[in-house]
Write a protein that holds these residues in place. Sequence first.
Motif, PDB file in Angstrom:
ATOM      1  N   PHE A  36      -4.518  -4.706  10.777  1.00  0.00           N
ATOM      2  CA  PHE A  36      -3.678  -3.571  11.167  1.00  0.00           C
ATOM      3  C   PHE A  36      -2.421  -4.079  11.875  1.00  0.00           C
ATOM      4  O   PHE A  36      -2.447  -5.110  12.562  1.00  0.00           O
ATOM      5  CB  PHE A  36      -4.421  -2.618  12.105  1.00  0.00           C
ATOM      6  CG  PHE A  36      -5.501  -1.815  11.449  1.00  0.00           C
ATOM      7  CD1 PHE A  36      -5.215  -0.956  10.397  1.00  0.00           C
ATOM      8  CD2 PHE A  36      -6.815  -1.915  11.884  1.00  0.00           C
ATOM      9  CE1 PHE A  36      -6.209  -0.210   9.791  1.00  0.00           C
ATOM     10  CE2 PHE A  36      -7.819  -1.165  11.282  1.00  0.00           C
ATOM     11  CZ  PHE A  36      -7.516  -0.314  10.236  1.00  0.00           C
TER      12      PHE A  36
ATOM     13  N   ILE B  98       0.261   3.263  10.793  1.00  0.00           N
ATOM     14  CA  ILE B  98      -0.081   3.427   9.384  1.00  0.00           C
ATOM     15  C   ILE B  98       0.767   4.548   8.799  1.00  0.00           C
ATOM     16  O   ILE B  98       0.631   5.705   9.202  1.00  0.00           O
ATOM     17  CB  ILE B  98      -1.580   3.752   9.198  1.00  0.00           C
ATOM     18  CG1 ILE B  98      -2.441   2.633   9.786  1.00  0.00           C
ATOM     19  CG2 ILE B  98      -1.897   3.935   7.723  1.00  0.00           C
ATOM     20  CD1 ILE B  98      -3.921   2.932   9.750  1.00  0.00           C
TER      21      ILE B  98
ATOM     22  N   TYR C 275      -6.156  -2.179   3.455  1.00  0.00           N
ATOM     23  CA  TYR C 275      -6.076  -2.895   4.733  1.00  0.00           C
ATOM     24  C   TYR C 275      -7.136  -3.985   4.858  1.00  0.00           C
ATOM     25  O   TYR C 275      -7.211  -4.676   5.865  1.00  0.00           O
ATOM     26  CB  TYR C 275      -6.207  -1.888   5.882  1.00  0.00           C
ATOM     27  CG  TYR C 275      -5.132  -0.830   5.805  1.00  0.00           C
ATOM     28  CD1 TYR C 275      -3.858  -1.061   6.306  1.00  0.00           C
ATOM     29  CD2 TYR C 275      -5.376   0.381   5.168  1.00  0.00           C
ATOM     30  CE1 TYR C 275      -2.862  -0.112   6.190  1.00  0.00           C
ATOM     31  CE2 TYR C 275      -4.378   1.348   5.045  1.00  0.00           C
ATOM     32  CZ  TYR C 275      -3.131   1.092   5.564  1.00  0.00           C
ATOM     33  OH  TYR C 275      -2.138   2.029   5.442  1.00  0.00           O
TER      34      TYR C 275
ATOM     35  N   ASP D 277       4.781   1.175   5.834  1.00  0.00           N
ATOM     36  CA  ASP D 277       5.048   0.820   7.216  1.00  0.00           C
ATOM     37  C   ASP D 277       6.157  -0.209   7.362  1.00  0.00           C
ATOM     38  O   ASP D 277       6.479  -0.658   8.448  1.00  0.00           O
ATOM     39  CB  ASP D 277       3.785   0.300   7.904  1.00  0.00           C
ATOM     40  CG  ASP D 277       3.199  -0.927   7.224  1.00  0.00           C
ATOM     41  OD1 ASP D 277       3.889  -1.505   6.362  1.00  0.00           O
ATOM     42  OD2 ASP D 277       2.063  -1.307   7.556  1.00  0.00           O
TER      43      ASP D 277
ATOM     44  N   VAL E 194      -0.053   8.199   5.099  1.00  0.00           N
ATOM     45  CA  VAL E 194      -0.552   7.546   3.894  1.00  0.00           C
ATOM     46  C   VAL E 194      -1.486   8.464   3.112  1.00  0.00           C
ATOM     47  O   VAL E 194      -1.669   8.308   1.906  1.00  0.00           O
ATOM     48  CB  VAL E 194      -1.276   6.233   4.271  1.00  0.00           C
ATOM     49  CG1 VAL E 194      -2.573   6.521   5.012  1.00  0.00           C
ATOM     50  CG2 VAL E 194      -1.529   5.373   3.051  1.00  0.00           C
TER      51      VAL E 194
END
Length: 808
Positions: free
Chosen positions: A95, A158, A82, A162, A313
């Motif tokens: 995000f 998340i 990320y 996604d 995740v």
Amino acid sequence: MLNKTIESTKCFHCGDYCAGEPVVFDEKAFCCKGCSSVYQILNKSNLCEYYNIHDASGVKLPELQDQQKFGFLDNATIAAAYIVFSKPNQIAVKFYLPQIHCSSCIWLLENLQKVNEGIYFSTVHFPTKEVTVYFNPDAITIRAIAELLASIGYEPYITLDDGQGSKRQEKMVSRRAMVKIGIAGFCFANIMMLSFPEYLGLETITVDGLTANLFRYVNLLLALPVLLYSGSEFFINSWFSVKQRRLNIDAPIALALAVTFSRSVYEIISGTGGGYLDSMSGIIFFMLLGRSFQTKTFADLSFNRDFKSYFPVAVCLVDKNGTESYIPVQEVQVDDTIRIRSNEVIPVDGMHLLGKGEIDYSFVTGENEPTSVAIGDLVYAGGKQLNGSIDLLVVKPFSQSNFTRLWNNDAFKKTDKNVYSFTTVISNYFSLAVLTVAFSSFAYWYPTNIANAWQAMTAVLIVACPCALLITATFTEGFVLNIFSKHGLFLKNAQVLQTIATIDQVVFDKTGTLTYPHASSVEYSGEPISVNHLQIIASMAGQSLHPLSKAIAHKINVTPCHLEHIKEVAGAGIEAWENETHYKLGSSSFVSNESAVPVASEVWVSIDNKIYGKFIIQNILRAHVNRLIHELPYPVSVLSGDNNNAEHYLKQQLLRPISYHFNQSPQAKLAYIESLQLNGKEVMMVGDGLNDAGALSKSNVGIAVVDNTIQFSPASDAIMLSNQLPLLDQYIKAAKWSKNLIKTTFVISTLYNVVGLYFSVTAQMSPLVAAILMPSSTFTIVISTMLGAALIEKFCFKPIADLKNIHQ
């Protein structure tokens, strides 16, 4: 005594109605502690201007938040996915926040530095609903940023996948299409302007060295990028159709463009004319513009999601000393011990080792009631833990879980159906007719005037190409798709719109589709219970996380009390001792030691071993669904993974002949759709979970019902917002009207073609006639489709009163 009163007070933060007694802070009313806590955070940071931009614009926050939910972001490998920028004293992390919906959201998220000094600044990209936060890694961590966003109502979305990768790819394709349209439009406008000497008959005049012939060559240079770049997809698509031995709509268009360009080049080089480059550029521009209407709405939707969009995740790994650490879910090995917390999805098959297991398998099986698991029982991937945390011993890795194997079954994958659209069918006959007229014109003129023969044949191919038909279909479908999306139904492509018009059987899933997924009606049947006893029963139900107990606690309108002597038996019920009185709440066998055949989900009550009665819990039909069922002019079936306890309730509510099928596995649902199709039915399937995935895939039209467009759903032809389900009959009516509109505008375009053919076959087609005829036909079709789409929206969609303001 058991009726719950609903207050009309609106929450200051989110705007929802406050059920029962509102939470009051700073003389403001809030619907829950979550919204109140968000307000307190903003107030402390002097960010209450947020509420001045839009009243009650806040995002509702769940009251119970797991403090370890974002613990996996402490794993540097996982967090790195990320990070978009990094240097020693500054890191930028991005995000995806699906909650972003207005200017208030943007203002708040771009002022995060006022909430935490470790944040330098943040930026929001509204179209993709993404926030990029620049921060000091010595002052705040990526995990802390995610927790901060969640604390103010913008929890990052998340999952293992996604869906953003595919969305970004779709947006790249969309941007490329807009570039093609821009180039075609720019060149088309300039070619039109530079062609005025041809239109006005001034091609022999020379002024300051500028001649009409010079303008012709400039037009040729401008036409090259239009043909080779903007118009390339027509040639590519037609080549693939030829390889498949079937002419699609792009094949005759590509032929017309090639002939138009070739004849224009010949006329310019030979000095006999200026050609038809303006008409060619206009055709490409308007056809690309029409297609863009069909695609621009869906850049943020995922119609082909897979199981990775459902799973977390990372997973919490517990070592022999009880120490927790997070690892990517793909790295989980057999014999590992993992910890699953409340409301977390179980990513692997495992054996229950520790904790109180209440597993919700509704997404996999469709069974509405949770399953209680004892120590040593197997727990399967795809379920969701409801009651506290549990430890599992992994027996199968992630890639081999039953859930993953079920999802990867070919029967459950969405494949393109071999269905040909109205325009594709028409284009085959249209192309043959045009070619026949073109070669007939050549044969007619050839014996007497070879020049007229070539001119007539090429003019026929230029004027009578099916571009008008394509514009008719693309603009009509584009306008209607946008209308559908405005009303909460998002179609994967225009072909789905045409298929909806042909369906003659509708099949519904029950739980989560016809009924609300998390709302129930609770009725008490039995002897009256005093207020004192009700207070104890409400307290017992309130201390259990079982959905049936929570529904009872919500229904009883008394103030609960704290119970010290309480015991819950997994899968059976709950009992308590208060003031030397013994209370039991649960199944009939638990309460009375006698089994009874339930007619619905039942929770029995006994006080000091005396049975007083039972609470009957039923799923609630969505508002106005009964109206929808009555309006549908097709046979209707209902498929459910639940038992048949709800059949009596459904028959009472839906007073029309319906074929009910309960205890249906995912494979059974798929087989039922296949059986209907073998009997010649065109089937629409409406469902919401993995247990519907095979049926959605096999049906002619599969519609996934969701509460919001970022919610996970199986692959489908369409995504429908759940509160718009009662409008399904209106969507079907609009699809039929749109098909008739295409036919009407096709007739209009055919009339223009007839006029153009007259000038073509008589060898009288000049650039001026083409420049007038072809744009005028295009504008007429565009205006007709716009007016037709407006009439479809006006007469097909009749809003249902208070549809968007239903509160449970």
